[in-house]
Design an enzyme around this catalytic site. Structure first.
Site, PDB file in Angstrom:
ATOM      1  N   VAL A  56      -2.370  -0.687  -7.268  1.00  0.00           N
ATOM      2  CA  VAL A  56      -1.233   0.214  -7.138  1.00  0.00           C
ATOM      3  C   VAL A  56      -1.699   1.524  -6.517  1.00  0.00           C
ATOM      4  O   VAL A  56      -2.681   2.116  -6.973  1.00  0.00           O
ATOM      5  CB  VAL A  56      -0.596   0.505  -8.520  1.00  0.00           C
ATOM      6  CG1 VAL A  56       0.608   1.429  -8.375  1.00  0.00           C
ATOM      7  CG2 VAL A  56      -0.213  -0.786  -9.232  1.00  0.00           C
ATOM      8  N   CYS A  57      -0.998   1.973  -5.483  1.00  0.00           N
ATOM      9  CA  CYS A  57      -1.287   3.287  -4.911  1.00  0.00           C
ATOM     10  C   CYS A  57       0.025   3.972  -4.593  1.00  0.00           C
ATOM     11  O   CYS A  57       1.099   3.438  -4.876  1.00  0.00           O
ATOM     12  CB  CYS A  57      -2.211   3.192  -3.703  1.00  0.00           C
ATOM     13  SG  CYS A  57      -1.469   2.556  -2.215  1.00  0.00           S
ATOM     14  N   ALA A  58      -0.039   5.139  -4.021  1.00  0.00           N
ATOM     15  CA  ALA A  58       1.166   5.929  -3.775  1.00  0.00           C
ATOM     16  C   ALA A  58       2.147   5.190  -2.859  1.00  0.00           C
ATOM     17  O   ALA A  58       3.321   5.072  -3.169  1.00  0.00           O
ATOM     18  CB  ALA A  58       0.794   7.287  -3.191  1.00  0.00           C
TER      19      ALA A  58
ATOM     20  N   GLY B 250       1.153   2.025  -1.239  1.00  0.00           N
ATOM     21  CA  GLY B 250       0.785   0.621  -1.095  1.00  0.00           C
ATOM     22  C   GLY B 250       0.000   0.338   0.170  1.00  0.00           C
ATOM     23  O   GLY B 250      -0.285  -0.806   0.492  1.00  0.00           O
TER      24      GLY B 250
END
Length: 105
Positions: A9-11, A13
């Site tokens: 998961v990141c800000a 994607g």
């Protein structure tokens, strides 16, 4: 052995997509059957319900969201942790894969 679902998961994607590629390569070289994919923080709920996830790894830039996701992860029996900042910065797919596998044990 069942496929291992690993969600990064990141800000947005996007920054984790290169890391996903390196993790997939490392898993393939080791003969590990894994579905490794990246999503943006806003997509977590939808992806959690649509495909099997064993581990959720948060990118360092969204580490502040860990408590938000912990309850949902616990309800779904999903291990959760934050990707080591150095491993993330170096895009070290081997080490991040090792971290995910350790969380599944």
């Amino acid at each position: 052995m069942a496929t291992k679902g690993i969600m990064l998961v990141c800000a947005a994607g996007m920054s984790t997509s290169m890391l996903v590629s390196k993790m997939k390569k490392a898993a393939e070289e080791r003969g590990i059957d894994a579905d490794i994919f990246a999503v943006s923080a806003s997509e977590v709920d939808a992806k959690m319900g649509s495909r099997p996830v064993d581990v959720m790894l948060l990118g360092p830039q969204v580490r502040y969201m860990k408590t938000k996701f912990e309850e949902k992860a616990a309800k779904n029996n999903i291990a959760i942790d934050i990707i080591n900042m150095q491993d993330y910065g170096m895009m070290d797919g081997e080490k991040v894969l090792d971290s995910a596998l350790a969380l599944m044990e």
